[in-house]
Write a protein that holds these residues in place. Sequence first.
Motif, short mmCIF file in Angstrom:
data_model
loop_
_atom_site.label_atom_id
_atom_site.label_comp_id
_atom_site.label_asym_id
_atom_site.label_seq_id
_atom_site.Cartn_x
_atom_site.Cartn_y
_atom_site.Cartn_z
N SER A 57 0.84 -1.20 0.00
CA SER A 57 0.00 0.00 0.00
C SER A 57 0.87 1.25 0.00
CB SER A 57 -0.90 0.00 1.25
OG SER A 57 -1.59 1.23 1.36
N PRO A 58 0.47 2.30 -0.73
CA PRO A 58 1.25 3.55 -0.70
C PRO A 58 1.11 4.30 0.61
CG PRO A 58 -0.74 3.86 -1.98
CD PRO A 58 -0.68 2.40 -1.66
N MET A 59 0.01 4.02 1.35
CA MET A 59 -0.20 4.67 2.63
C MET A 59 -1.15 3.83 3.47
SD MET A 59 -1.73 8.47 3.57
CE MET A 59 -3.45 8.05 3.36
N ASN A 60 -0.77 3.57 4.71
CA ASN A 60 -1.67 2.87 5.62
C ASN A 60 -1.60 3.47 7.01
OD1 ASN A 60 0.85 1.71 6.29
ND2 ASN A 60 0.42 -0.09 5.03
N PHE A 61 -2.39 2.91 7.95
CA PHE A 61 -2.58 3.54 9.25
C PHE A 61 -2.43 2.51 10.36
CE2 PHE A 61 -4.97 5.59 12.68
CZ PHE A 61 -4.40 6.87 12.64
N TRP A 62 -1.74 2.90 11.44
CA TRP A 62 -1.32 1.96 12.47
C TRP A 62 -1.62 2.47 13.88
CZ3 TRP A 62 1.37 -2.55 10.95
CH2 TRP A 62 1.68 -2.60 9.58
N LYS A 63 -1.84 1.53 14.79
CA LYS A 63 -1.86 1.81 16.22
C LYS A 63 -0.55 1.32 16.81
CE LYS A 63 -4.75 -0.50 18.98
NZ LYS A 63 -6.01 -0.83 19.70
N TYR A 75 4.64 -2.82 19.86
CA TYR A 75 4.32 -3.43 18.57
C TYR A 75 3.32 -2.56 17.82
CZ TYR A 75 -0.04 -5.22 20.63
OH TYR A 75 -1.27 -5.33 21.23
N LEU A 76 3.26 -2.77 16.52
CA LEU A 76 2.41 -1.99 15.64
C LEU A 76 1.28 -2.85 15.13
CD1 LEU A 76 5.02 -0.27 15.80
CD2 LEU A 76 4.68 0.31 13.41
N GLU A 77 0.08 -2.31 15.21
CA GLU A 77 -1.12 -3.01 14.75
C GLU A 77 -1.71 -2.27 13.56
OE1 GLU A 77 -5.66 -3.85 16.38
OE2 GLU A 77 -4.01 -3.64 17.84
N ASN A 78 -1.80 -2.94 12.43
CA ASN A 78 -2.34 -2.31 11.23
C ASN A 78 -3.85 -2.14 11.36
OD1 ASN A 78 -3.09 -3.12 7.87
ND2 ASN A 78 -2.04 -1.26 8.52
N ILE A 79 -4.31 -0.88 11.32
CA ILE A 79 -5.72 -0.56 11.50
C ILE A 79 -6.44 -0.46 10.16
CG2 ILE A 79 -7.35 1.11 12.45
CD1 ILE A 79 -5.76 -0.43 14.55
N ASN A 80 -5.77 0.16 9.20
CA ASN A 80 -6.38 0.35 7.89
C ASN A 80 -5.27 0.36 6.85
OD1 ASN A 80 -7.58 1.51 5.50
ND2 ASN A 80 -9.24 2.28 6.78
N ASN A 81 -5.31 -0.59 5.94
CA ASN A 81 -4.20 -0.73 5.00
C ASN A 81 -4.33 0.15 3.76
OD1 ASN A 81 -1.67 -2.10 4.73
ND2 ASN A 81 -2.51 -3.14 2.94
N TYR A 144 -10.85 5.87 15.37
CA TYR A 144 -9.42 5.60 15.51
C TYR A 144 -8.83 4.89 14.29
CZ TYR A 144 -10.25 7.06 20.30
OH TYR A 144 -10.60 7.79 21.40
N GLY A 145 -9.25 5.35 13.12
CA GLY A 145 -8.59 4.94 11.89
C GLY A 145 -9.19 3.76 11.17
N LYS A 146 -10.21 3.15 11.74
CA LYS A 146 -10.81 2.00 11.05
C LYS A 146 -11.49 2.44 9.76
CE LYS A 146 -11.55 -0.55 15.36
NZ LYS A 146 -12.57 -1.09 16.31
N THR A 147 -12.21 3.55 9.83
CA THR A 147 -12.84 4.13 8.64
C THR A 147 -12.50 5.61 8.56
OG1 THR A 147 -14.90 4.65 9.82
CG2 THR A 147 -14.75 2.49 8.74
N TRP A 148 -12.54 6.15 7.34
CA TRP A 148 -12.13 7.53 7.12
C TRP A 148 -13.11 8.25 6.22
CZ3 TRP A 148 -7.99 9.72 9.55
CH2 TRP A 148 -7.10 8.84 10.18
N ASN A 149 -13.34 9.51 6.52
CA ASN A 149 -14.02 10.42 5.61
C ASN A 149 -12.95 11.05 4.73
OD1 ASN A 149 -15.43 12.36 4.23
ND2 ASN A 149 -16.08 13.51 6.04
N THR A 150 -12.75 10.48 3.54
CA THR A 150 -11.66 10.93 2.67
C THR A 150 -11.96 12.25 1.97
OG1 THR A 150 -12.56 9.50 0.93
CG2 THR A 150 -10.76 8.61 2.28
N ASP A 151 -13.20 12.71 2.10
CA ASP A 151 -13.58 13.99 1.50
C ASP A 151 -13.97 15.01 2.55
OD1 ASP A 151 -13.28 13.09 -1.21
OD2 ASP A 151 -15.10 11.91 -0.93
N ALA A 152 -13.33 14.93 3.72
CA ALA A 152 -13.61 15.91 4.78
C ALA A 152 -13.26 17.31 4.33
CB ALA A 152 -12.84 15.54 6.05
N THR A 153 -12.24 17.44 3.47
CA THR A 153 -11.92 18.70 2.81
C THR A 153 -11.70 18.40 1.33
OG1 THR A 153 -9.51 18.55 3.05
CG2 THR A 153 -10.73 19.52 4.89
N PRO A 154 -11.77 19.41 0.47
CA PRO A 154 -11.42 19.19 -0.94
C PRO A 154 -9.95 18.79 -1.07
CG PRO A 154 -12.54 21.30 -0.62
CD PRO A 154 -12.19 20.79 0.75
#
Length: 360
Positions: A57-63, A75-81, A144-154
């Motif tokens: 993935s070019p960008m993912n999100f971790w706890k 340790y790192l837990e992948n929340i959203n790949n 906490y990163g499980k889902t995202w509003n990818t259009d919160a801003t333009p």
Amino acid sequence: RVIMKERVPVPNYPKSKLIVKAQFDKVRIHKGDGDMWPLTWAKDGNMYGGAGDNMGSPMNFWKIVGDLNTPWDVYLENINNLPVDPRIYCKDPRVDARSGIKPAGLLSLEGILYLAVENMNYGENPEFNRQRNINGWIITSNDYGKTWNTDATPTDFFTGRFSSIHFLQFGKDYEGARDEFVYAYFPGASDDGNSYWENGDYILLGRVPQDRILVREEWEFFKGTINGEPVWDKDGKEAQPVFEYYNMTGENHVSYNKGLKRYIMGNYSFLDADGNPMPYHQNWPDSTWRSQLTLFEAPEPWGPWSLFYRDDNWGQYGGYQPNFPTKWMSRDGKTMWMVSSGSYDDYNFTIQKLMVEIAE
């Protein structure tokens, strides 16, 4: 590693009168994979971070889970790949179509995560080939990163020299903030007004009311001081750098050290074998370069900055993006843990203890 004997660039900043000695522990702990690692201390007590270029993935999100009293157990837990799909958000021909999304800054405020992302390419100038940021925007998460509003801003929320957004960090969920504003830093270049991931020239500073982060018109930008007080510019055209280091400024993270009452910034930049500034992406991926690490402290978000550490041959093969998470600072501020990444062996979540001595 290259043994340095040549002349290298030196930042034009005074030595710190507060931090008189800084010593890194020799042990470097490696976790996870990927790079960039903007970090924030969230309301649930955990630390979260974004990473680039790992797990396909070019960008993912971790706890980030664990206590630095026993850092080997972190340790790192992948929340959203894949918070942001490049097939949707990398259609601009100036943006790398496959990997043109990267994490920039991250902030936790009132339980909401604000992740600044940037569209980029791997350079367009064969003579000084820096990774260029085209535009930046902010996405949000309420879980906490499980889902995202990818259009919160333009997606064109910020462009040009403001394309890379890096939030200033305070305590847990922005606890202990200096005022009612959120602050962010923006790396830029003086020769063309663009933003670059490496070997830029300066950093700008912006701020916005805490409850208006997603409203572009509410942002304002530092343009100087009058009688020691900051003056702000609404549209950013008159914004002036709060930090300058020609061809040697990175996409820097800044954190407030409550114990020392200082803002801590780590800067990185890449050098060739002769000590000249040389972007990491020059001839990439066939060539990578060593880097210089410089650490600064300041009494205010806009400075004035003082240098307290410098390493002209940092990392195993060239480290980058040093970050000092506030969760991992001691109560007196004299012990901090640096998170960074780097080429080859260090292309991961690299942790290293830093101990400083304070002037009597």
